[in-house]
Design a protein around this motif. Structure first.
Motif, PDB file in Angstrom:
ATOM      1  N   GLN A 252      11.676   0.116   8.067  1.00  0.00           N
ATOM      2  CA  GLN A 252      12.147   1.489   8.248  1.00  0.00           C
ATOM      3  C   GLN A 252      10.956   2.422   8.468  1.00  0.00           C
ATOM      4  O   GLN A 252       9.906   2.260   7.861  1.00  0.00           O
ATOM      5  N   GLY A 253      11.119   3.390   9.347  1.00  0.00           N
ATOM      6  CA  GLY A 253      10.064   4.371   9.589  1.00  0.00           C
ATOM      7  C   GLY A 253       9.235   4.086  10.827  1.00  0.00           C
ATOM      8  O   GLY A 253       8.568   4.974  11.355  1.00  0.00           O
ATOM      9  N   TRP A 254       9.255   2.810  11.291  1.00  0.00           N
ATOM     10  CA  TRP A 254       8.511   2.473  12.499  1.00  0.00           C
ATOM     11  C   TRP A 254       9.384   2.725  13.728  1.00  0.00           C
ATOM     12  O   TRP A 254      10.543   2.323  13.766  1.00  0.00           O
TER      13      TRP A 254
ATOM     14  N   ARG B 220       4.373   5.148  13.291  1.00  0.00           N
ATOM     15  CA  ARG B 220       4.974   5.505  12.006  1.00  0.00           C
ATOM     16  C   ARG B 220       4.329   6.788  11.508  1.00  0.00           C
ATOM     17  O   ARG B 220       3.100   6.877  11.405  1.00  0.00           O
ATOM     18  N   ASP B 221       5.171   7.767  11.217  1.00  0.00           N
ATOM     19  CA  ASP B 221       4.716   9.063  10.684  1.00  0.00           C
ATOM     20  C   ASP B 221       3.692   9.738  11.588  1.00  0.00           C
ATOM     21  O   ASP B 221       2.875  10.537  11.124  1.00  0.00           O
ATOM     22  N   GLY B 222       3.708   9.388  12.862  1.00  0.00           N
ATOM     23  CA  GLY B 222       2.803  10.035  13.806  1.00  0.00           C
ATOM     24  C   GLY B 222       1.356   9.649  13.641  1.00  0.00           C
ATOM     25  O   GLY B 222       0.494  10.164  14.351  1.00  0.00           O
ATOM     26  N   GLU B 223       1.044   8.731  12.729  1.00  0.00           N
ATOM     27  CA  GLU B 223      -0.353   8.374  12.468  1.00  0.00           C
ATOM     28  C   GLU B 223      -0.646   6.907  12.769  1.00  0.00           C
ATOM     29  O   GLU B 223      -1.512   6.602  13.583  1.00  0.00           O
ATOM     30  N   ASP B 224       0.059   6.002  12.077  1.00  0.00           N
ATOM     31  CA  ASP B 224      -0.170   4.576  12.307  1.00  0.00           C
ATOM     32  C   ASP B 224       0.343   4.187  13.687  1.00  0.00           C
ATOM     33  O   ASP B 224       1.465   4.520  14.062  1.00  0.00           O
ATOM     34  N   ARG B 225      -0.475   3.443  14.416  1.00  0.00           N
ATOM     35  CA  ARG B 225      -0.106   3.022  15.763  1.00  0.00           C
ATOM     36  C   ARG B 225      -0.510   1.567  15.975  1.00  0.00           C
ATOM     37  O   ARG B 225      -1.583   1.145  15.543  1.00  0.00           O
TER      38      ARG B 225
END
Length: 376
Positions: free
Chosen positions: A89-91, A114-119
C-alpha cells in the motif's frame, strides 16, 4: 489460439446442435451425427492447444498456455504464495512507457513512487484484460516461478506483483543499460552512454566478471533446480552501469519448472548458431547444450557483439581456450558451469582491466541478423 469468447460461442453452438438433432433424427443416424460433431469439437480444441504452443516470444520467452483451463474468478482469494509479494500500500506506478508487446500483454518501463520521495525504476510485464482464462492462470504460474526460482543475484528478479486488482502485473527491477547485446554494439561503435551522458567502455576484465556472473546463474538453475535456460545469448542478459548482469529470457526454464520438460517445438526455435550439435539433431535441451551456448555468449562479449561464426582468426580472440572447451563436439566432454566458473575466476586475476576492448570492423544491424541467422 481462439479467444475465450469464441471458444464459448463455438461450444454453445455445439450444445445447441445436440439439443436440436434428437428432434429430427433417431436411431443410428443420431449416433453418427453426435460422433461427427464431437470429433469436430475435439479437433477445434486440439488446434487451440497447438496455437498456444506457437504463441510468440517476449522478454521472458514463450509460455505454454492452458487453453483448456476454466477459472471463474482471477481476482478471488489471494494465492498464499503471492500474498507476501503484492505491491505494498502507498506505492504508485507512474510514467509508464511501453517498450514492446509481450505474450501476455504490454511490457513497459515505469517508476514506482511512494509519498513523492521514494522512487524505483522498474519494468512491468502486464496481463492484458482481453486474455483468456487459461492465460490468467499461466500468468499466475509465471509469477510463482519467479517467487520460487528467481532468487539468485544473477537472475532477473521480481520485486513485487499485483494480482488482487487489474491490470495484473509482474514488477521487475530495471537495469540501467538494458540489453547486453545492444550495449556490446554501442561499445563496438565507441562506448556506452549512461543517463548522465558519461561514456563507459568494456575491458577484458569486465568480460570475465560478466561471464562469471552468468555462469553462476546458470550453475544455480542447473544445480539447485535441475532447470535449463535454453537460449544463453547476449540478447538474454541485462546489464547495469556497475557491470553487474542478470539473466533474463527464462521462458523455457519456467515451462520446464511447471511441466517437467521443454517442448521440442519451442526448443527448436532458438537460432541455430546458438544451438549445440546434438540439439540440431534432436531438439532436447540440457545443461551441456547450455554450456555450448555459453561459449557463443563469450564470443559475443569479446568481439563486442559480432555474430557467431564469421571469418575471424581464433588466435585474435582473448582466452579462446575457454570457448573451445564449451564447444567440444561430444556433450559429455564439455565442462560444467561449476568448472567454467572456476576457470573464469582464475583467469580474471590476470585480465586487463585498464584498456577497453576495441573492434576494427563495423556492425550493420540488418547484416547482423542475416549472419546470425535471426529472422528479421
Amino acid at each position: 489460439m481462439n479467444s475465450s469468447e469464441d471458444f464459448h460461442r463455438n461450444e454453445n453452438g455445439w450444445q445447441n446442435s445436440v439439443i436440436i438433432i434428437p428432434a429430427l433424427l433417431s436411431g443410428s443416424t443420431l449416433v453418427i451425427v453426435i460422433v461427427i460433431l464431437w470429433k469436430a469439437f475435439w479437433r477445434k480444441r486440439v488446434k487451440g492447444q497447438e496455437a498456444g504452443e506457437r504463441a510468440g516470444d517476449d522478454q521472458d520467452g514463450e509460455w505454454a498456455v492452458n487453453v483448456a483451463g476454466v477459472y471463474e474468478d482471477p481476482l478471488g482469494a489471494p494465492d498464499p504464495i503471492l500474498e507476501k509479494t503484492q505491491l505494498p500500500q502507498g506505492w504508485m506506478i507512474r510514467d509508464r512507457v511501453v517498450l514492446c508487446s509481450g505474450h501476455f500483454g504490454p511490457i513497459s518501463q515505469a517508476v514506482l513512487v511512494r509519498d513523492g520521495e521514494d522512487r524505483h525504476e522498474v519494468v512491468l510485464k502486464e496481463l492484458s484484460e482481453k486474455c483468456s482464462p487459461g492465460e490468467v492462470q499461466d500468468f499466475i504460474d509465471l509469477l510463482k516461478f519467479y517467487v520460487k526460482v528467481c532468487n539468485h543475484h544473477s537472475l532477473v528478479r521480481m520485486m513485487w506483483c499485483q494480482t488482487e486488482k487489474m491490470p495484473m502485473c509482474l514488477i521487475m527491477e530495471a537495469m540501467t543499460f538494458g540489453n547486453l547485446l545492444m550495449c556490446l554494439r554501442e561499445s563496438h561503435q565507441g562506448g556506452i552512454t549512461d543517463t548522465q551522458g558519461a561514456i563507459f567502455s568494456i575491458s577484458e576484465q569486465d568480460v570475465y566478471s560478466m561471464a562469471s556472473q552468468v555462469a553462476s546463474g546458470l550453475e544455480y538453475l542447473a544445480g539447485t533446480h535441475n532447470l535449463v535456460h535454453g537460449y544463453v545469448a547476449a540478447c538474454n542478459v541485462l546489464i547495469h552501469e556497475d557491470m553487474s548482469v542478470r539473466i533474463c529470457g527464462l521462458g523455457m526454464a519456467s515451462i520446464q519448472h511447471r511441466t517437467g520438460s521443454v517442448p521440442a517445438r519451442r526448443a527448436a526455435r532458438v537460432p541455430v548458431k546458438w544451438q549445440s550439435p546434438e540439439r540440431l539433431k534432436e531438439p532436447n535441451v540440457s545443461e551441456k547444450s547450455d554450456v555450448w551456448s555459453f561459449g557463443i555468449l563469450l564470443y559475443e562479449m569479446v568481439t563486442l557483439g559480432a555474430p557467431p561464426y564469421p571469418d575471424v582468426d581464433p588466435a585474435k580472440i582473448p582466452r579462446y581456450d575457454i570457448m573451445t572447451s564449451c564447444w567440444q563436439w561430444e556433450a559429455i566432454k564439455r565442462p560444467s558451469f561449476t568448472d567454467l566458473l572456476k576457470q573464469l575466476q582464475n583467469g580474471s586475476s590476470s585480465a586487463d582491466g585498464s584498456n577497453a576492448l576495441r573492434a576494427t570492423d563495423t556492425l550493420n544491424w540488418a547484416h547482423y541478423l542475416h549472419v546470425a541467422g535471426i529472422p528479421s
